[in-house]
Design a protein around this motif. Structure first.
Motif, PDB file in Angstrom:
ATOM      1  N   GLU B  68      30.848  -2.081  -0.318  1.00  0.00           N
ATOM      2  CA  GLU B  68      29.897  -2.212  -1.383  1.00  0.00           C
ATOM      3  C   GLU B  68      28.937  -1.091  -1.809  1.00  0.00           C
ATOM      4  OE1 GLU B  68      28.480  -5.165   1.702  1.00  0.00           O
ATOM      5  OE2 GLU B  68      29.658  -6.688   0.468  1.00  0.00           O
ATOM      6  N   THR B  69      28.115  -1.404  -2.833  1.00  0.00           N
ATOM      7  CA  THR B  69      27.146  -0.438  -3.459  1.00  0.00           C
ATOM      8  C   THR B  69      25.809  -0.833  -2.339  1.00  0.00           C
ATOM      9  OG1 THR B  69      26.238  -1.877  -5.154  1.00  0.00           O
ATOM     10  CG2 THR B  69      28.021  -0.221  -5.445  1.00  0.00           C
ATOM     11  N   LEU B  70      25.832  -1.774  -1.744  1.00  0.00           N
ATOM     12  CA  LEU B  70      24.418  -2.297  -0.905  1.00  0.00           C
ATOM     13  C   LEU B  70      23.245  -2.360  -1.783  1.00  0.00           C
ATOM     14  CD1 LEU B  70      25.301  -0.269   2.380  1.00  0.00           C
ATOM     15  CD2 LEU B  70      25.781  -2.626   1.940  1.00  0.00           C
ATOM     16  N   SER B  71      23.397  -2.590  -2.761  1.00  0.00           N
ATOM     17  CA  SER B  71      22.250  -2.851  -3.734  1.00  0.00           C
ATOM     18  C   SER B  71      22.349  -4.311  -4.299  1.00  0.00           C
ATOM     19  CB  SER B  71      22.003  -1.936  -4.991  1.00  0.00           C
ATOM     20  OG  SER B  71      23.117  -1.803  -5.473  1.00  0.00           O
ATOM     21  N   ILE B  72      21.202  -4.855  -4.693  1.00  0.00           N
ATOM     22  CA  ILE B  72      21.222  -6.143  -5.090  1.00  0.00           C
ATOM     23  C   ILE B  72      20.357  -5.887  -6.379  1.00  0.00           C
ATOM     24  CG2 ILE B  72      20.208  -8.513  -5.068  1.00  0.00           C
ATOM     25  CD1 ILE B  72      22.432  -7.866  -3.172  1.00  0.00           C
ATOM     26  N   LEU B  95      16.198  -7.629   2.259  1.00  0.00           N
ATOM     27  CA  LEU B  95      17.325  -7.190   1.844  1.00  0.00           C
ATOM     28  C   LEU B  95      17.376  -5.688   2.656  1.00  0.00           C
ATOM     29  CD1 LEU B  95      17.575  -7.174  -2.131  1.00  0.00           C
ATOM     30  CD2 LEU B  95      19.071  -8.309  -0.310  1.00  0.00           C
ATOM     31  N   HIS B  96      16.063  -5.093   2.637  1.00  0.00           N
ATOM     32  CA  HIS B  96      15.734  -3.770   3.467  1.00  0.00           C
ATOM     33  C   HIS B  96      16.365  -4.077   4.810  1.00  0.00           C
ATOM     34  CE1 HIS B  96      14.526  -0.023   4.412  1.00  0.00           C
ATOM     35  NE2 HIS B  96      13.489  -0.349   5.048  1.00  0.00           N
ATOM     36  N   ASN B  98      18.234  -5.703   5.959  1.00  0.00           N
ATOM     37  CA  ASN B  98      19.946  -5.818   6.067  1.00  0.00           C
ATOM     38  C   ASN B  98      20.760  -4.883   5.635  1.00  0.00           C
ATOM     39  OD1 ASN B  98      20.645  -8.778   6.977  1.00  0.00           O
ATOM     40  ND2 ASN B  98      18.719  -8.897   5.889  1.00  0.00           N
ATOM     41  N   TYR B 100      20.109  -3.178   2.623  1.00  0.00           N
ATOM     42  CA  TYR B 100      20.431  -3.265   1.057  1.00  0.00           C
ATOM     43  C   TYR B 100      19.098  -2.859   0.580  1.00  0.00           C
ATOM     44  CZ  TYR B 100      24.981  -5.911   1.107  1.00  0.00           C
ATOM     45  OH  TYR B 100      25.963  -6.509   1.485  1.00  0.00           O
ATOM     46  N   SER B 101      19.430  -2.361  -0.811  1.00  0.00           N
ATOM     47  CA  SER B 101      18.268  -1.922  -1.741  1.00  0.00           C
ATOM     48  C   SER B 101      18.421  -2.889  -3.023  1.00  0.00           C
ATOM     49  CB  SER B 101      18.593  -0.549  -2.259  1.00  0.00           C
ATOM     50  OG  SER B 101      18.704   0.301  -1.130  1.00  0.00           O
ATOM     51  N   ASP B 127      25.672  -5.477  -6.114  1.00  0.00           N
ATOM     52  CA  ASP B 127      26.690  -6.521  -5.213  1.00  0.00           C
ATOM     53  C   ASP B 127      26.201  -7.864  -5.456  1.00  0.00           C
ATOM     54  OD1 ASP B 127      27.921  -4.198  -4.229  1.00  0.00           O
ATOM     55  OD2 ASP B 127      26.472  -4.605  -2.487  1.00  0.00           O
ATOM     56  N   LEU B 314      22.832 -12.541   0.464  1.00  0.00           N
ATOM     57  CA  LEU B 314      23.430 -11.940   1.705  1.00  0.00           C
ATOM     58  C   LEU B 314      24.504 -12.813   2.229  1.00  0.00           C
ATOM     59  CD1 LEU B 314      20.344 -10.214   3.195  1.00  0.00           C
ATOM     60  CD2 LEU B 314      22.319  -9.276   1.992  1.00  0.00           C
TER      61      LEU B 314
END
Lengths: 342, 342
Positions: B68-72, B95-96, B98, B100-101, B127, B314
C-alpha cells in the motif's frame, strides 16, 4: 514510505534491480512498464527486488521533466493554530486560479513527522513546497529540505543559508514596537512578554519591544517568559506573572494561542483588562473583538501571506526572477484592554 | 490532473501508446521503465504518446497490489471551520501510530473543487479517503466517490445509498433536544433557530428542537432561519430575529461559525445574554467560555470523530468487519447565557 528517516537513501538503479531479481534488464523493463506479456512469477520476482531496493523508476522523473503534476505541497506544522486556516485559504485560492492543486500534511508539532511529510510529498512529486518549519535547527527536516530539487517557500522562519528557499516574513518587529510605545506612553514600565518557541517571530517581537524602550530613552524594564507557542504556556506564564510580588502592569502575549491561554486566566481570576491589567495579544482572531473589553493586538494579514507564498512558488516554477524574501507589514490595533497602570 | 471532470476516462493501453508513437511495445517498455539505454528521440516520441493518451503505466497498480502507499486522503470542505483542525488531529494521530500518513486538500467551500480533489487524491493512490461532503446531492463529488475502489469514510453527512461508505455521525438530535428542554423549562416559547445548509447536522438539530417541544406537550413555536454555515449568515439571521416586532426570547445558533456571527451582533448591540436574550451555540470552541457571560453549547468530541474515522478506514483496509455507521454522542452544557425570558 520509509519510516527510517536517518538513512539518506541513494537511489537504486535498474541494473541493481535486475541483479537482485536475477533477471535481464529487459525483463525488469517489461514488468515495470506494465507490459501485458509478463508471467506472474517474473512479475513477483522483479517486484520483490523493487520493494527490497525501494527502486523508483525514472518514468516519474521523465514524465515530470515534460509535464508538471500541477500540485504544491504544504507542510503545516500544527493545524490547531487557526492562522494556518487563513494562510491555507490564501495559498489554495491563488494556486487554484492558476490551475494548481494543494496537498497538505499536518505534523502535530513533531519535527520528525515534519521531516517524514517533506519526504512523502516529495515522493508524491509535488511541483513545489510551502512550509513553516517547527524548529529552525532540527537536523531531520533541514536535511529533507536540502535534498529537494523543487521550489520551496518558507513562512516566517529562518533556515540555514545553504538551503535555497524564498521566504515570506511578517514584520513582527515594527508592530510590536508600536505596541510597546503605546504601553510606555500610557505609563507602563513593568511589562511582561509571554514569548513562544525562540524562532524568528518570537525573536523579532522581543527586538520590537526593546526598540520601543530605546525609542523613549528608557531602560528595557520588561521580563520575557519564553516557552512554546501552546495555549498551556500562555496560561502558565500569565499565572506566573500575576503571582509575582510585584506583577507587571501590562502583559503582551506573543502569539494567538498564547493569548488564548492568558485570557483564560484573566477570565478565571475576574481581572478587568484595561483597569487592573493592560493586555496586548497577537493576531486578530475571533476572540479579540468578542472578549470584554476588546483586546489590543498586533495583527497581520495571513491570507496575504498565503497568497504571496503561492505567487513565489508559481514565479519560481515559471523561472521568473523572484525575490528571496518578501516582508509583509504588521499593525498595532489599540483597543480598551490597555489603559494607564492601576 | 485533468480539469475536465465530466468525462470518465477509459484507460489507454500500452499497445495504444506503442501504436500512437509508431514504435514497438518493447521500446515503450524501455522508456517507461527508465531503462538507461534509450535515445532521447525515442523517449521524446514515447512520452508524447503517453501524454496524448494520458497513459498511466500499471507499475503503480502492480506496486499497490503488493504494498500500500500507507497514505490516506482527507478532503476538507472548508478549512476555516475550526472543527476540522480537531478532526484532522484525531485522524492524523491515529493514522500516524499505525504507520500511515495523511494528505489533506481544502475545497474552499466549492463542490466542484471538492470533486477535483477526490480525483487528485485518487490519482495519487491514497489507500483510503475521509470526507465530509459539502453538498449531499451535488452530482460531481458523488460521481467521483462512486468511482473510487478504496475505503471511504464520510463524516456527519448522508450520501446516496449506492455509494458504499462507512460513516461517523454526531447525534446532534439528542443534544439539541436537551438544549430545547432547558430553554422551554426556563419559560421560553418564542425560540429562533439559526440553521445552516440543510444537510444532515442541520436537519437533525431541527428535529431535536421539535422533540423538545413534543416532550413537553407544547406546540412547536419556533422559527428557523436557514442558510449557509458561514459567519455572515449567523450575523444576518441574528439581526433579522432582533429586528422582529416580537423577537424570540431565545436564539440557538446551529453551528460554531453561525454562533460567531450571532455573537458579533450581540456584542455590537450591547445585549446582555441570559438577561435580555438567552442564547445557545454549537461546539465548544474557544469563544464559548471566554465570552461574557459564558455561552451554553451543544458540544461533541471532534478529536474522537477523527479518531473513529481513521479506525474505520484502517479496519476496512485490514478487511475487518466494520460497522456501516458509528454514532457519537453530543452533550448540552448549560452556562449563564441562558436565563428566564425578560
Amino acid at each position: 514510505m520509509s519510516t527510517d528517516h536517518t538513512r539518506r537513501r541513494s537511489r537504486a538503479s535498474m541494473r541493481e534491480v535486475a541483479d537482485r531479481a536475477g533477471v535481464a534488464m529487459s525483463s525488469v523493463s517489461r514488468v515495470l512498464s506494465g507490459h501485458p506479456d509478463v508471467s506472474p512469477a517474473m512479475s513477483e520476482k522483479v517486484m520483490r527486488a523493487v520493494d527490497e531496493l525501494d527502486y523508483r523508476p525514472d518514468i516519474l522523473a521523465q514524465s515530470l521533466r515534460r509535464r508538471e503534476t500541477l500540485s504544491i505541497g504544504f507542510v503545516v506544522g500544527d493545524i490547531s493554530n487557526p492562522l494556518f486556516a487563513e494562510i491555507v485559504t490564501g495559498v489554495e485560492s491563488t494556486l487554484h486560479s492558476n490551475g494548481y492543486s494543494m496537498l497538505l500534511t499536518n505534523s502535530l508539532g513533531d519535527p520528525m513527522l515534519e521531516a517524514a511529510h517533506i519526504e512523502l510529498l516529495s515522493h508524491r512529486r509535488v511541483d513545489g513546497l510551502v512550509i513553516s518549519v517547527l524548529d529552525e535547527t532540527h537536523p531531520e527536516p533541514m536535511s529533507q529540505l536540502r535534498g529537494l530539487d523543487i521550489p520551496v517557500v518558507v513562512l516566517d522562519r529562518s533556515v540555514p543559508s545553504d538551503i535555497p528557499v524564498s521566504r515570506v516574513l511578517s514584520d513582527h518587529r515594527s508592530g510590536m514596537k508600536e505596541a510597546g510605545l503605546h504601553l510606555l506612553d500610557l505609563g507602563h514600565r513593568r511589562i511582561g512578554l509571554i514569548g513562544g518557541t525562540p524562532v524568528r517571530p518570537a525573536l523579532e517581537r522581543r527586538a520590537g519591544l526593546e526598540d520601543a524602550f530605546a525609542a523613549r530613552g528608557l531602560p528595557a524594564t520588561y521580563t520575557a517568559d519564553e516557552g512554546s507557542f501552546a495555549v498551556e504556556h500562555g496560561a502558565t506564564a500569565m499565572r506566573r506573572y500575576l503571582d509575582l510580588p510585584e506583577p507587571p502592569t501590562a502583559v503582551i502575549a506573543g502569539g494567538n494561542q498564547l493569548m488564548l491561554g492568558a485570557l483564560r486566566v484573566v477570565a478565571e481570576r475576574g481581572i478587568a483588562l484595561g483597569r487592573d491589567l493592560s493586555f496586548v495579544g497577537c493576531d486578530d482572531v475571533a476572540i479579540t473583538d468578542l472578549f470584554q473589553p476588546a483586546v489590543s493586538v498586533v495583527r497581520r494579514d495571513n491570507v496575504a501571506m498565503g497568497r504571496t507564498a503561492a505567487e513565489l512558488i508559481l514565479g519560481r516554477l515559471r523561472d521568473d526572477a523572484v525575490p528571496e524574501d518578501v516582508v509583509l507589514p504588521t499593525e498595532f490595533v489599540a483597543r480598551p484592554s490597555c489603559g494607564p497602570p492601576p
